[in-house]
Enzyme design. Structure first.
Site, PDB file in Angstrom:
ATOM      1  CG  HIS A  37      91.591   2.130 -19.249  1.00  0.00           C
ATOM      2  ND1 HIS A  37      93.066   2.437 -19.314  1.00  0.00           N
ATOM      3  CD2 HIS A  37      91.537   1.503 -20.719  1.00  0.00           C
ATOM      4  CE1 HIS A  37      93.415   2.363 -20.323  1.00  0.00           C
ATOM      5  NE2 HIS A  37      92.508   1.974 -21.394  1.00  0.00           N
ATOM      6  CB  ILE A 179      88.985  11.213 -18.615  1.00  0.00           C
ATOM      7  CG1 ILE A 179      87.765  10.230 -18.411  1.00  0.00           C
ATOM      8  CG2 ILE A 179      89.451  11.911 -17.216  1.00  0.00           C
ATOM      9  CD1 ILE A 179      86.644  10.905 -18.005  1.00  0.00           C
TER      10      ILE A 179
END
Ligand code: PAF
Length: 281
Positions: A37, A179
């Protein structure tokens, strides 16, 4: 950093910034923020002058089998992380303000079925209606110039792009790469539900997708056979796969030509946790 929970308070703040010619970036989230995030926030900050993050666990996108009630809510820690990054405004609405007449009575936004009812949409009926509806509502409140979404939820990103295109929303949509942990596991709020042993097994999902990508590049097996072989590999690694699909990356339609740009999408359960991942080919 301002934290506001009423949509009526957010819009004037953003309008003020816009009057100063500031470009507004927006990152919608359901909280429980991790490094993935934070990368979205940093991408918004690189591209705009002011960044708004929303934190709202949207009941409309959860199905009966999804655990809405137990979805981790970690507002205090989330706000600390956003403050550290220098976010300008966090919007934390409650259900009352997002669905004043209740979900059942609310108007909704539905993207075309070719995009929203296959793959994730087939396994989570109504999910993308919930996502498209809340994202449209948040866009209306924040009125951003640019919004950032993770490629980890690849189908969601395409749903949002289609929504913005179809409804003439003047918002640039940016997709940020997934990621991964050192062993390849994509960062996700769901990873914290894995037991120690499941966490080790979980890296198998990325391993299988990576191997499938190599096999696609060799081009010596039919698509359906490749998908089936990957499903069997996942089962051998202890997963209960929902799907492994090789699709065109722009439309999620089945591949037609050897030159199509492709993406592999997969969802599989490990114990009680459902993991999703994807890889571009
Ligand atoms: O990806 C998410 O966290 C959610 O689906 C979103 C985009 C914030 C809508 O609730």
């Amino acid at each position: 950093m301002q934290v506001l929970n009423s949509s009526w308070d957010v819009t004037p703040v953003v309008r003020d910034w816009q009057r100063n010619s500031d470009r507004i970036g927006f990152v919608p989230t359901m909280g429980n923020l991790h490094e993935g995030h934070l990368r979205l926030v940093k991408a918004a900050q690189r591209n705009t002058d002011r960044v708004v993050v929303s934190i709202y666990v949207n009941p409309m996108q959860f199905g009966e089998s999804d655990d809405f009630t137990n979805y981790p809510r970690t507002l205090k820690q989330d706000l600390q992380k956003l403050e550290k990054l220098g976010v300008d405004l966090v919007f934390t609405p409650d259900d009352e303000s997002m669905y004043p007449d209740g979900i059942e009575q609310s108007s909704f936004v539905e993207v075309p079925s070719w995009l929203s009812t296959q793959l994730e949409g087939a396994h989570r009926p109504g999910h993308f209606r919930g996502v498209a509806t809340i994202v449209t509502k948040l866009f209306n409140v924040v009125q951003p110039d640019l919004a950032v979404f993770g490629e980890k939820d690849f189908q969601q990103l395409l749903v949002i792009r289609q929504l913005v295109h179809d409804l003439n929303l003047p918002i640039e949509i940016v997709g940020e790469p997934t990621i991964r942990e050192g062993d390849g596991l994509a960062l996700s709020s769901r990873n914290q539900h894995l037991t120690k042993q499941e966490r080790q097994q979980a890296a198998g999902l990325y391993a299988v997708l990576s191997e499938l990508r190599e096999r696609i590049l060799l081009q010596n097996m039919a698509i359906a056979d490749l998908e089936q072989a990957a499903i069997m590999q996942l089962e051998q690694k202890g997963f209960a796969p929902d799907y492994v699909a090789i699709r065109q990356s722009e439309t999620l339609q089945e591949p037609e030509n050897p030159t199509d740009s492709l993406v592999i999408l997969a969802a599989a359960r490990l114990g009680k946790t459902r993991l999703i991942d994807n890889l571009r080919v």
